[in-house]
Design a protein around this motif. Structure first.
Motif, mmCIF file in Angstrom:
data_model
loop_
_atom_site.group_PDB
_atom_site.id
_atom_site.type_symbol
_atom_site.label_atom_id
_atom_site.label_comp_id
_atom_site.label_asym_id
_atom_site.label_seq_id
_atom_site.Cartn_x
_atom_site.Cartn_y
_atom_site.Cartn_z
ATOM 1 N N SER A 25 26.489 -18.203 52.267
ATOM 2 C CA SER A 25 25.876 -17.767 53.529
ATOM 3 C C SER A 25 24.402 -18.085 53.672
ATOM 4 O O SER A 25 23.759 -17.587 54.587
ATOM 5 C CB SER A 25 26.084 -16.254 53.746
ATOM 6 O OG SER A 25 27.431 -15.917 53.675
ATOM 7 N N LEU A 26 23.831 -18.877 52.800
ATOM 8 C CA LEU A 26 22.419 -19.229 52.935
ATOM 9 C C LEU A 26 22.203 -20.107 54.160
ATOM 10 O O LEU A 26 23.088 -20.847 54.568
ATOM 11 C CB LEU A 26 21.921 -19.971 51.689
ATOM 12 C CG LEU A 26 21.915 -19.190 50.383
ATOM 13 C CD1 LEU A 26 21.537 -20.108 49.227
ATOM 14 C CD2 LEU A 26 20.965 -18.012 50.469
ATOM 15 N N GLN A 27 21.027 -20.040 54.734
ATOM 16 C CA GLN A 27 20.720 -20.871 55.899
ATOM 17 C C GLN A 27 20.424 -22.313 55.504
ATOM 18 O O GLN A 27 20.701 -23.227 56.241
ATOM 19 C CB GLN A 27 19.545 -20.280 56.677
ATOM 20 C CG GLN A 27 19.893 -18.991 57.371
ATOM 21 C CD GLN A 27 21.029 -19.166 58.365
ATOM 22 O OE1 GLN A 27 21.046 -20.101 59.152
ATOM 23 N NE2 GLN A 27 22.008 -18.283 58.309
ATOM 24 N N GLY A 28 19.829 -22.520 54.363
ATOM 25 C CA GLY A 28 19.550 -23.871 53.888
ATOM 26 C C GLY A 28 20.011 -23.984 52.450
ATOM 27 O O GLY A 28 19.830 -23.069 51.656
ATOM 28 N N GLY A 29 20.638 -25.077 52.096
ATOM 29 C CA GLY A 29 21.114 -25.268 50.735
ATOM 30 C C GLY A 29 22.324 -24.440 50.376
ATOM 31 O O GLY A 29 22.601 -24.236 49.190
ATOM 32 N N ALA A 30 23.054 -23.964 51.356
ATOM 33 C CA ALA A 30 24.242 -23.166 51.078
ATOM 34 C C ALA A 30 25.255 -23.987 50.290
ATOM 35 O O ALA A 30 25.368 -25.196 50.473
ATOM 36 C CB ALA A 30 24.864 -22.663 52.376
ATOM 37 N N MET A 31 25.972 -23.307 49.417
ATOM 38 C CA MET A 31 27.025 -23.949 48.630
ATOM 39 C C MET A 31 28.302 -23.135 48.765
ATOM 40 O O MET A 31 28.252 -21.953 49.104
ATOM 41 C CB MET A 31 26.622 -24.041 47.166
ATOM 42 C CG MET A 31 25.435 -24.950 46.930
ATOM 43 S SD MET A 31 25.082 -25.177 45.180
ATOM 44 C CE MET A 31 24.866 -23.494 44.637
ATOM 45 N N GLY A 32 29.407 -23.782 48.502
ATOM 46 C CA GLY A 32 30.675 -23.084 48.555
ATOM 47 C C GLY A 32 31.736 -23.831 47.778
ATOM 48 O O GLY A 32 31.456 -24.848 47.126
#
Length: 153
Positions: free
Chosen positions: A65-72
């Motif tokens: 859920s990060l705005q920048g650099g989100a990973m999943g």
């Protein structure tokens, strides 16, 4: 036959003659597998889990859920694949974000609405869709899920 119908008929006939290549067949037939326990255990902070919509949902995507650099993570044909956000964003009620894997063979676009949390809860339900493209094949999946962080957009 009139001149206007001839090109249409020719196009239909030629289209019917095309036989999909093995690569085209494999791409169109990929499976988005359910996540397994422990998938995404390295993610921290606010977590979004997305499941297929329906009566017995199973999670198919988890992201941080990060705005920048989100990973999943997502499983394609049973194989866990890490994805990284490339564009998009979210606010307190909507999210539209794009992710890709390290080889750019897989792309995931999530588009969902974020609902209010129940009184006294910090989990916000969501509904929308995922568009998953792998090796040229695309699947659009109605989804539901939850964002476990009430104070983050």
């Amino acid at each position: 036959m009139t001149k206007t119908l001839w090109p249409v008929v020719l196009l239909v006939v030629l289209g019917a003659c095309h036989k999909p290549t093995p690569e085209e067949k494999a791409a169109a037939a990929f499976t988005i597998s359910p996540l397994q326990p422990g998938d995404g255990a390295d993610l921290t902070g606010c977590i979004t889990k997305i499941a297929r919509a329906g009566p017995s949902p199973s999670y198919i995507l988890i992201e941080d859920s990060l705005q920048g650099g989100a990973m999943g993570y997502i499983r394609i044909n049973g194989r866990l694949t890490k994805i990284t956000m490339t564009s998009g964003g979210s606010d307190s009620i909507h999210s539209v974000r794009s992710f890709v894997d390290g080889t750019n063979a897989l792309s995931v676009v999530e588009s969902y609405d974020i609902k209010d949390a129940a009184p006294g809860q910090t989990v916000r339900p969501l509904t929308g869709q995922l568009i998953v493209t792998w090796k040229g094949g695309t699947q659009t999946i109605p989804v539901g899920g939850a964002r476990a962080c009430i104070d983050a957009p």
